[in-house]
Scaffold this active site. Structure first.
Site, PDB file in Angstrom:
ATOM      1  N   ASP A  43      60.113  48.387  33.762  1.00 30.53           N
ATOM      2  CA  ASP A  43      61.143  47.620  33.601  1.00 30.53           C
ATOM      3  C   ASP A  43      60.542  46.248  34.788  1.00 30.53           C
ATOM      4  OD1 ASP A  43      62.566  48.836  35.727  1.00 30.53           O
ATOM      5  OD2 ASP A  43      63.597  49.979  34.132  1.00 30.53           O
ATOM      6  N   HIS A  71      53.820  53.917  32.857  1.00 36.85           N
ATOM      7  CA  HIS A  71      53.642  53.710  32.006  1.00 36.85           C
ATOM      8  C   HIS A  71      53.057  52.072  31.218  1.00 36.85           C
ATOM      9  CE1 HIS A  71      56.623  58.049  31.206  1.00 36.85           C
ATOM     10  NE2 HIS A  71      54.646  58.662  30.815  1.00 36.85           N
ATOM     11  N   CYS A  92      36.298  39.676  29.429  1.00 35.74           N
ATOM     12  CA  CYS A  92      35.448  40.292  28.821  1.00 35.74           C
ATOM     13  C   CYS A  92      35.638  40.099  27.020  1.00 35.74           C
ATOM     14  CB  CYS A  92      35.177  41.922  28.793  1.00 35.74           C
ATOM     15  SG  CYS A  92      36.563  42.508  27.544  1.00 35.74           S
TER      16      CYS A  92
HETATM   17 ZN    ZN Z   1      38.490  42.262  29.472  1.00 33.35          ZN
END
Ligand code: ZN
Length: 271
Positions: free
Chosen positions: A120, A135, A167
């Site tokens: 959160d 997480h 990327c």
């Molecule tokens: Zn990337």
């Protein structure tokens, strides 16, 4: 070290916790759903939990995302128009006194690192900076190819799935999905911190979900100690040198206050 049986938040137990924190060479903390619940965020499992009431989500969520990232994103856009209970709760939640106390412990030099299982972002809101969200964070996005993370932003239907500026890989929510490996960088950071710890505060978590559950175990195995703060007893209660029973938002500010008469030791990781 076996527990000494301080099974409540009385003054002596709070004082004992403060003394141990002040004496620690490298104190870290692990938080779980309990501290978020105090900010009005529903838990997943257990009595009244989201999944207890609504059923467990599919265990192959990540696989489903990989098979159809555009479909996943379209569903998410739809959810933004009509947010489910958890999303609504997170959107309005504020840090509680427990979150703020942990940020103060960091600022005052007592807490060297905080590991949270919560997604959160309330620890960040409270001001914690030495933080690993194991997480992920619901308000961030992450590229599945290079792992680059960034803040969530708005997309139109024509822009999904979004692609990474660095990327070109597909971007997903940063939150770790069912069936998705926890990013190596998150895991490595957690275990590196646990390895340095001679004291770990285990707060608002029964720490039964791996790999988070392994972190206090690692501290214990290396001869370190655990202080527990939780509403209910957990599997770690018997191993904690101090086990405080109650909400983090009540206990942690008391511990911070009890630390007023202490200075932190200089940072020196356990070896
Ligand atoms: Zn990337």
């Amino acid at each position: 070290m076996p527990g000494n049986g301080s099974l409540n938040g009385d003054e002596a137990a709070i004082r004992a916790a403060a003394e141990q924190i002040a004496a620690a060479r490298y104190c870290t903390a692990l938080t779980g759903a309990g501290i978020s619940k105090e900010s009005g965020i529903p838990t997943f499992r257990g009595e009244g939990g989201l999944w207890t009431r609504q059923g467990e989500p599919p265990m192959n969520g990540y696989q489903l995302f990989l098979e159809d990232p555009r479909g996943w994103w379209l569903e998410r856009l739809e959810q933004q128009r009509n947010p489910p209970e958890f999303a609504k709760a997170i959107a309005t939640a504020r840090p509680n006194p427990g979150h703020l106390a942990l940020a103060q412990l960091e600022q005052r030099g007592f807490l060297k690192h905080l590991i949270s299982q919560n997604v959160d972002g309330l620890h960040l809101d409270a001001g914690s900076t030495r933080l690993t969200e194991i997480h992920g964070n619901r308000r961030k996005l992450r590229c599945i190819a290079c792992g680059r993370r960034g803040p969530a932003r708005d997309f139109g239907e024509d822009d999904v799935p979004p692609h990474c500026d660095a990327c070109g890989g597909i971007v997903k929510a940063d939150t770790v999905m069912f069936g998705e490996p926890i990013p190596r960088a998150f895991i490595d950071a957690c275990f590196a911190e646990a390895a340095k710890s001679d004291l770990m505060l285990v707060i608002g978590t029964s720490a039964t979900v791996h790999p988070a559950a392994d972190l206090p175990l690692q501290v214990l195995r290396r001869g370190g100690a655990i202080i527990e703060m939780n509403v209910d007893a957990t599997p770690f209660s018997a191993y904690a040198t101090v086990s405080l029973r109650g909400p983090a938002g009540v206990l942690l500010p008391q511990v911070v206050q009890a630390l007023d008469s202490f200075d932190p030791r200089p940072e020196r990781p356990a070896v």
